[in-house]
Every structure is written in C-alpha cells, then in structure tokens.
Design a protein around this motif. Sequence first.
Motif, PDB file in Angstrom:
ATOM      1  N   LYS A 100      50.281  32.949  64.019  1.00 24.50           N
ATOM      2  CA  LYS A 100      49.277  31.936  63.672  1.00 24.50           C
ATOM      3  C   LYS A 100      47.908  32.303  64.220  1.00 24.50           C
ATOM      4  O   LYS A 100      46.893  32.057  63.571  1.00 24.50           O
ATOM      5  N   SER A 101      47.876  32.856  65.436  1.00 26.02           N
ATOM      6  CA  SER A 101      46.594  33.177  66.067  1.00 26.02           C
ATOM      7  C   SER A 101      45.897  34.338  65.374  1.00 26.02           C
ATOM      8  O   SER A 101      44.670  34.402  65.356  1.00 26.02           O
ATOM      9  N   GLY A 102      46.693  35.248  64.828  1.00 23.15           N
ATOM     10  CA  GLY A 102      46.113  36.383  64.124  1.00 23.15           C
ATOM     11  C   GLY A 102      45.480  37.426  65.020  1.00 23.15           C
ATOM     12  O   GLY A 102      44.938  38.411  64.539  1.00 23.15           O
ATOM     13  N   SER A 103      45.513  37.222  66.325  1.00 21.03           N
ATOM     14  CA  SER A 103      44.868  38.164  67.243  1.00 21.03           C
ATOM     15  C   SER A 103      45.859  39.138  67.879  1.00 21.03           C
ATOM     16  O   SER A 103      45.494  39.897  68.760  1.00 21.03           O
ATOM     17  N   THR A 104      47.090  39.108  67.419  1.00 23.50           N
ATOM     18  CA  THR A 104      48.122  39.964  67.987  1.00 23.50           C
ATOM     19  C   THR A 104      48.291  41.199  67.106  1.00 23.50           C
ATOM     20  O   THR A 104      48.380  41.096  65.884  1.00 23.50           O
ATOM     21  N   SER A 105      48.350  42.361  67.748  1.00 29.17           N
ATOM     22  CA  SER A 105      48.485  43.606  66.995  1.00 29.17           C
ATOM     23  C   SER A 105      49.890  43.731  66.406  1.00 29.17           C
ATOM     24  O   SER A 105      50.832  43.073  66.851  1.00 29.17           O
ATOM     25  N   ASP A 106      50.013  44.604  65.426  1.00 30.53           N
ATOM     26  CA  ASP A 106      51.320  44.854  64.816  1.00 30.53           C
ATOM     27  C   ASP A 106      52.302  45.377  65.854  1.00 30.53           C
ATOM     28  O   ASP A 106      53.488  45.045  65.814  1.00 30.53           O
ATOM     29  N   GLU A 107      51.808  46.187  66.774  1.00 34.86           N
ATOM     30  CA  GLU A 107      52.667  46.735  67.831  1.00 34.86           C
ATOM     31  C   GLU A 107      53.191  45.627  68.738  1.00 34.86           C
ATOM     32  O   GLU A 107      54.364  45.623  69.116  1.00 34.86           O
ATOM     33  N   GLN A 108      52.342  44.677  69.083  1.00 37.17           N
ATOM     34  CA  GLN A 108      52.760  43.555  69.922  1.00 37.17           C
ATOM     35  C   GLN A 108      53.765  42.675  69.186  1.00 37.17           C
ATOM     36  O   GLN A 108      54.735  42.213  69.779  1.00 37.17           O
ATOM     37  N   LEU A 109      53.530  42.439  67.900  1.00 39.55           N
ATOM     38  CA  LEU A 109      54.464  41.648  67.099  1.00 39.55           C
ATOM     39  C   LEU A 109      55.823  42.349  67.034  1.00 39.55           C
ATOM     40  O   LEU A 109      56.865  41.699  67.179  1.00 39.55           O
ATOM     41  N   ALA A 110      55.806  43.655  66.844  1.00 40.62           N
ATOM     42  CA  ALA A 110      57.055  44.421  66.787  1.00 40.62           C
ATOM     43  C   ALA A 110      57.786  44.348  68.126  1.00 40.62           C
ATOM     44  O   ALA A 110      59.024  44.267  68.159  1.00 40.62           O
ATOM     45  N   SER A 111      57.059  44.346  69.203  1.00 35.75           N
ATOM     46  CA  SER A 111      57.668  44.247  70.530  1.00 35.75           C
ATOM     47  C   SER A 111      58.353  42.889  70.720  1.00 35.75           C
ATOM     48  O   SER A 111      59.481  42.813  71.215  1.00 35.75           O
ATOM     49  N   ILE A 112      57.672  41.830  70.327  1.00 34.65           N
ATOM     50  CA  ILE A 112      58.248  40.485  70.427  1.00 34.65           C
ATOM     51  C   ILE A 112      59.503  40.400  69.554  1.00 34.65           C
ATOM     52  O   ILE A 112      60.537  39.883  69.990  1.00 34.65           O
ATOM     53  N   GLU A 113      59.401  40.924  68.332  1.00 35.27           N
ATOM     54  CA  GLU A 113      60.560  40.904  67.429  1.00 35.27           C
ATOM     55  C   GLU A 113      61.725  41.703  68.011  1.00 35.27           C
ATOM     56  O   GLU A 113      62.877  41.305  67.896  1.00 35.27           O
ATOM     57  N   GLY A 114      61.421  42.831  68.653  1.00 34.08           N
ATOM     58  CA  GLY A 114      62.456  43.639  69.281  1.00 34.08           C
ATOM     59  C   GLY A 114      63.143  42.899  70.421  1.00 34.08           C
ATOM     60  O   GLY A 114      64.369  42.971  70.585  1.00 34.08           O
ATOM     61  N   ASP A 115      62.350  42.198  71.217  1.00 32.61           N
ATOM     62  CA  ASP A 115      62.916  41.400  72.319  1.00 32.61           C
ATOM     63  C   ASP A 115      63.843  40.311  71.786  1.00 32.61           C
ATOM     64  O   ASP A 115      64.924  40.083  72.335  1.00 32.61           O
ATOM     65  N   ILE A 116      63.417  39.649  70.714  1.00 31.24           N
ATOM     66  CA  ILE A 116      64.234  38.594  70.107  1.00 31.24           C
ATOM     67  C   ILE A 116      65.539  39.190  69.589  1.00 31.24           C
ATOM     68  O   ILE A 116      66.626  38.649  69.831  1.00 31.24           O
ATOM     69  N   ARG A 117      65.436  40.301  68.883  1.00 29.86           N
ATOM     70  CA  ARG A 117      66.616  40.948  68.311  1.00 29.86           C
ATOM     71  C   ARG A 117      67.604  41.370  69.405  1.00 29.86           C
ATOM     72  O   ARG A 117      68.805  41.147  69.295  1.00 29.86           O
ATOM     73  N   GLY A 156      61.209  33.297  72.285  1.00 28.28           N
ATOM     74  CA  GLY A 156      60.666  34.443  71.575  1.00 28.28           C
ATOM     75  C   GLY A 156      60.229  34.078  70.174  1.00 28.28           C
ATOM     76  O   GLY A 156      59.170  34.523  69.702  1.00 28.28           O
ATOM     77  N   LEU A 157      61.033  33.275  69.498  1.00 29.29           N
ATOM     78  CA  LEU A 157      60.669  32.824  68.153  1.00 29.29           C
ATOM     79  C   LEU A 157      59.399  31.978  68.186  1.00 29.29           C
ATOM     80  O   LEU A 157      58.531  32.107  67.308  1.00 29.29           O
ATOM     81  N   GLU A 158      59.275  31.142  69.203  1.00 30.45           N
ATOM     82  CA  GLU A 158      58.064  30.328  69.349  1.00 30.45           C
ATOM     83  C   GLU A 158      56.850  31.208  69.629  1.00 30.45           C
ATOM     84  O   GLU A 158      55.775  30.994  69.052  1.00 30.45           O
ATOM     85  N   ARG A 159      57.016  32.209  70.514  1.00 30.37           N
ATOM     86  CA  ARG A 159      55.921  33.142  70.816  1.00 30.37           C
ATOM     87  C   ARG A 159      55.506  33.908  69.571  1.00 30.37           C
ATOM     88  O   ARG A 159      54.315  34.114  69.320  1.00 30.37           O
ATOM     89  N   LEU A 160      56.497  34.335  68.794  1.00 27.20           N
ATOM     90  CA  LEU A 160      56.213  35.080  67.567  1.00 27.20           C
ATOM     91  C   LEU A 160      55.437  34.212  66.581  1.00 27.20           C
ATOM     92  O   LEU A 160      54.450  34.663  65.987  1.00 27.20           O
ATOM     93  N   ASP A 161      55.852  32.974  66.426  1.00 28.85           N
ATOM     94  CA  ASP A 161      55.170  32.055  65.520  1.00 28.85           C
ATOM     95  C   ASP A 161      53.726  31.844  65.962  1.00 28.85           C
ATOM     96  O   ASP A 161      52.800  31.900  65.143  1.00 28.85           O
ATOM     97  N   GLU A 162      53.526  31.620  67.244  1.00 27.50           N
ATOM     98  CA  GLU A 162      52.171  31.407  67.771  1.00 27.50           C
ATOM     99  C   GLU A 162      51.322  32.658  67.597  1.00 27.50           C
ATOM    100  O   GLU A 162      50.139  32.569  67.244  1.00 27.50           O
ATOM    101  N   ALA A 163      51.922  33.818  67.845  1.00 24.96           N
ATOM    102  CA  ALA A 163      51.180  35.070  67.710  1.00 24.96           C
ATOM    103  C   ALA A 163      50.755  35.293  66.264  1.00 24.96           C
ATOM    104  O   ALA A 163      49.633  35.744  66.002  1.00 24.96           O
TER     105      ALA A 163
END
Length: 65
Positions: free
Chosen positions: A37-54, A28-35
């Motif tokens: 870096k790519s800059g194409s991920t929405s804030d909602e998607q980033l929040a979802s990834i962060e929620g999964d990690i948490r 999850g941390l790797e996915r978050l970092d890649e997301a």
Amino acid sequence: MDTSSFHRLPESVQRLVTDGLDSEVQSGLERLDEAKKSGSTSDEQLASIEGDIRHAAELLGRYSA
C-alpha cells in the motif's frame, strides 16, 4: 525434514511454537499488505517479506501435521 523430535516435546511447547509461527505468518501478511500500500518498498524487500512468510508457513505446516 524429520519432525519426530518436535512431536516428542510437551504439547504446551508444541503449541507455543505453532502459535508463534502462526502469528509470524499473520504479521508477515499484514507487513506485506502495508508495504504494498505504501509503495515505498523495493521489490527486493517485498520478496524478502514474502520469503519469510513462506518459510514460516512451511514450518507451521510441517509441525502441525
């Protein structure tokens, strides 16, 4: 959350679960970092990834105690 039933499982099963949760946190941390870096991920998607990690990290903490 009561984890007593988890701690009654065989040690090999406990290790399998905690190793899986640890892997989930790391990937999850790797996915978050890649997301980020790519800059194409929405804030909602980033929040979802962060929620999964948490969530995985919280479970790992509970089961590892």
